[in-house]
Scaffold this motif. Structure first.
Motif, PDB file in Angstrom:
ATOM      1  N   THR A  10     -10.099  70.872  71.341  1.00 28.57           N
ATOM      2  CA  THR A  10      -9.655  72.258  71.156  1.00 28.57           C
ATOM      3  C   THR A  10      -8.713  72.667  72.271  1.00 28.57           C
ATOM      4  O   THR A  10      -7.700  73.335  72.041  1.00 28.57           O
ATOM      5  N   LEU A  11      -9.018  72.263  73.498  1.00 31.59           N
ATOM      6  CA  LEU A  11      -8.146  72.571  74.631  1.00 31.59           C
ATOM      7  C   LEU A  11      -6.752  71.987  74.407  1.00 31.59           C
ATOM      8  O   LEU A  11      -5.743  72.668  74.626  1.00 31.59           O
ATOM      9  N   ARG A  12      -6.683  70.742  73.939  1.00 36.03           N
ATOM     10  CA  ARG A  12      -5.381  70.120  73.679  1.00 36.03           C
ATOM     11  C   ARG A  12      -4.634  70.854  72.562  1.00 36.03           C
ATOM     12  O   ARG A  12      -3.404  71.022  72.629  1.00 36.03           O
ATOM     13  N   SER A  13      -5.365  71.292  71.546  1.00 34.87           N
ATOM     14  CA  SER A  13      -4.723  72.008  70.443  1.00 34.87           C
ATOM     15  C   SER A  13      -4.165  73.350  70.900  1.00 34.87           C
ATOM     16  O   SER A  13      -3.055  73.740  70.523  1.00 34.87           O
ATOM     17  N   LEU A  14      -4.922  74.057  71.741  1.00 39.15           N
ATOM     18  CA  LEU A  14      -4.433  75.334  72.264  1.00 39.15           C
ATOM     19  C   LEU A  14      -3.204  75.125  73.135  1.00 39.15           C
ATOM     20  O   LEU A  14      -2.255  75.913  73.086  1.00 39.15           O
ATOM     21  N   HIS A  15      -3.213  74.066  73.920  1.00 35.09           N
ATOM     22  CA  HIS A  15      -2.037  73.759  74.735  1.00 35.09           C
ATOM     23  C   HIS A  15      -0.830  73.468  73.844  1.00 35.09           C
ATOM     24  O   HIS A  15       0.283  73.927  74.118  1.00 35.09           O
ATOM     25  N   ALA A  16      -1.030  72.720  72.771  1.00 36.89           N
ATOM     26  CA  ALA A  16       0.072  72.397  71.864  1.00 36.89           C
ATOM     27  C   ALA A  16       0.652  73.659  71.227  1.00 36.89           C
ATOM     28  O   ALA A  16       1.853  73.716  70.918  1.00 36.89           O
ATOM     29  N   LEU A  17      -0.179  74.690  71.053  1.00 37.40           N
ATOM     30  CA  LEU A  17       0.284  75.952  70.464  1.00 37.40           C
ATOM     31  C   LEU A  17       0.904  76.882  71.494  1.00 37.40           C
ATOM     32  O   LEU A  17       1.419  77.938  71.122  1.00 37.40           O
ATOM     33  N   GLY A  18       0.849  76.516  72.770  1.00 38.24           N
ATOM     34  CA  GLY A  18       1.537  77.320  73.774  1.00 38.24           C
ATOM     35  C   GLY A  18       0.704  77.796  74.936  1.00 38.24           C
ATOM     36  O   GLY A  18       1.248  78.360  75.892  1.00 38.24           O
ATOM     37  N   LEU A  19      -0.633  77.634  74.905  1.00 37.53           N
ATOM     38  CA  LEU A  19      -1.459  78.102  76.016  1.00 37.53           C
ATOM     39  C   LEU A  19      -1.078  77.363  77.291  1.00 37.53           C
ATOM     40  O   LEU A  19      -0.956  76.131  77.298  1.00 37.53           O
ATOM     41  N   ARG A  20      -0.906  78.109  78.381  1.00 39.99           N
ATOM     42  CA  ARG A  20      -0.473  77.504  79.631  1.00 39.99           C
ATOM     43  C   ARG A  20      -1.383  77.783  80.814  1.00 39.99           C
ATOM     44  O   ARG A  20      -1.105  77.322  81.934  1.00 39.99           O
ATOM     45  N   ALA A  21      -2.503  78.498  80.617  1.00 35.74           N
ATOM     46  CA  ALA A  21      -3.430  78.744  81.730  1.00 35.74           C
ATOM     47  C   ALA A  21      -4.818  79.029  81.179  1.00 35.74           C
ATOM     48  O   ALA A  21      -4.962  79.645  80.112  1.00 35.74           O
ATOM     49  N   LEU A  22      -5.829  78.563  81.908  1.00 36.74           N
ATOM     50  CA  LEU A  22      -7.226  78.756  81.510  1.00 36.74           C
ATOM     51  C   LEU A  22      -8.013  79.201  82.734  1.00 36.74           C
ATOM     52  O   LEU A  22      -7.862  78.646  83.824  1.00 36.74           O
ATOM     53  N   THR A  23      -8.871  80.228  82.553  1.00 41.15           N
ATOM     54  CA  THR A  23      -9.703  80.746  83.635  1.00 41.15           C
ATOM     55  C   THR A  23     -11.043  80.033  83.628  1.00 41.15           C
ATOM     56  O   THR A  23     -11.784  80.096  82.647  1.00 41.15           O
ATOM     57  N   LEU A  24     -11.378  79.360  84.713  1.00 41.53           N
ATOM     58  CA  LEU A  24     -12.594  78.543  84.772  1.00 41.53           C
ATOM     59  C   LEU A  24     -13.771  79.337  85.327  1.00 41.53           C
ATOM     60  O   LEU A  24     -14.109  79.252  86.511  1.00 41.53           O
TER      61      LEU A  24
END
Length: 374
Positions: A177-191
């Protein structure tokens, strides 16, 4: 690889990012707008008011070095409005296009709002909304997925929009899911706020998330992370980490603010703390925001501090910074405190661009070393 890393870490890197529209006298060393001069780091201490020439007017400095704003909640606000006009001005928001331009904003991170009951679906809907908003305003906005995209948008007079940060829950404990979100444009995640990034630190799966974020080129946001999580991220990650909306906890004990130990570690790792224009996190006055910026600069260094408007998030804002048009007043306050044009150029644009480029460099190297995580 070592040669490439040395080139990446060179102090002049920020100057490479300060290119503006070509002019007849571009490259003239006597031109005060020459980016190589403005991007050269200055000593961390204050400069006497009578040293050198007069400060560059804030609007002029921001035209050359616009603000890369670390956090904006505009998509969620627009989602709730039946009708809006960002182009002419919208009273229901704090960061419409006229105010963004007036404040000298050159790039923004637009944070998706995630429904905890449907984290993946709500994140996908927000990414779709961000894409549609940007596509409606091609003369003002441009969707960016890299530092090159943000620089290109700035060169053409557009505001670069990067998607993120999303809460860690958006990935739903799945690297796919993380890879899919990145492919759609997500560029930052809050850990923070998950079982694998908790008060006890990162789990083994959390370690793998950090490594996969490095491989993908996702910014790692430590806002609200526990001390144990932050320490583990800084140990595992090959890319610099960021705090997208954290001030100094020594000056204001907000839970999202960073302790001095983390600020120092962030500076050592060449990370970035983006100080928010939030009354809860900094204080009720513009000078309070400047106090936090000064404190972060002292502890982390001039190359590890930036700005975060936190507009359209529901936060109250300090007097003088109530919307995105207030950045020139903040620049004027910092100039009165002795900040040089070079350090202000890093604060507004250079540091954020460096972190984006560093993250991309790590990603390119990691993709050669390892396959996608499982």
């Amino acid at each position: 690889m070592a040669d490439l890393q040395d080139e990446l870490d060179a102090p002049a890197e920020a100057g490479d990012l300060e290119t503006t529209r070509p002019t007849a006298d571009e490259g003239d060393p006597s031109d005060p707008s020459d980016p190589s001069d403005l991007a050269r780091p200055a000593p961390a201490g204050p400069v006497p008011a009578d040293a050198g020439t007069a400060p560059t007017p804030p609007h002029v400095l921001l035209a050359r070095h616009p603000v890369a704003d670390g956090y904006c909640g505009l998509p969620q606000v627009l989602r709730t409005l039946p009708w809006y006009d960002l182009e002419l001005g919208e009273s229901a928001v704090e960061a419409d296009l006229p105010r963004l331009h007036a404040g000298g904003t050159g790039a923004q991170l637009w944070a998706p709002h995630v429904d905890p009951d449907a984290p993946v679906t709500s994140t996908l809907e927000q990414i779709d909304l961000i894409t549609r908003i940007v596509s409606r305003h091609p003369e003002d906005l441009r969707l960016a997925r890299s530092a090159s995209d943000t620089a290109d948008a700035r060169a053409h007079g557009r505001i670069a929009v990067l998607v993120g940060p999303a809460p860690a829950a958006a990935a739903a404990d799945s690297l796919g899911t993380l890879r899919s979100l990145h492919a759609l444009g997500l560029r930052a995640l809050t850990l923070s706020g998950t079982s694998w990034a908790s008060d006890e630190g990162l789990s083994r799966f959390g370690d793998e998330v950090v490594r996969e974020m490095n491989r993908l080129g996702l910014l790692i946001d430590l806002t609200g992370a526990s001390a144990a999580t932050a320490a583990r991220v800084l140990a595992v990650s090959k890319a610099p980490a960021v705090l997208t909306r954290s001030a100094a906890r020594t000056l204001n004990h907000h839970p999202d603010n960073a302790p001095d130990e983390l600020l120092g570690a962030l500076g050592e790792s060449r990370g970035l703390c983006l100080v928010p224009c939030s009354a809860d996190r900094t204080g009720p006055a513009l000078r309070d925001v400047a106090d936090h910026i000064d404190h972060v600069r002292r502890l982390a260094g001039p190359e590890s501090v930036g700005l975060s408007g936190t507009y359209d998030t529901g936060d109250a804002h300090p007097e003088g910074l109530t919307d995105a048009a207030g950045y020139p007043a903040l620049i004027a306050e910092l100039q009165a405190r002795g900040w040089t044009d070079a350090d202000l150029a890093l604060l507004t644009w250079g540091n954020a661009q460096r972190v984006l480029r560093s993250t991309e460099f790590v990603s390119r190297a990691a993709r050669h070393r390892r396959a996608p995580g499982t």
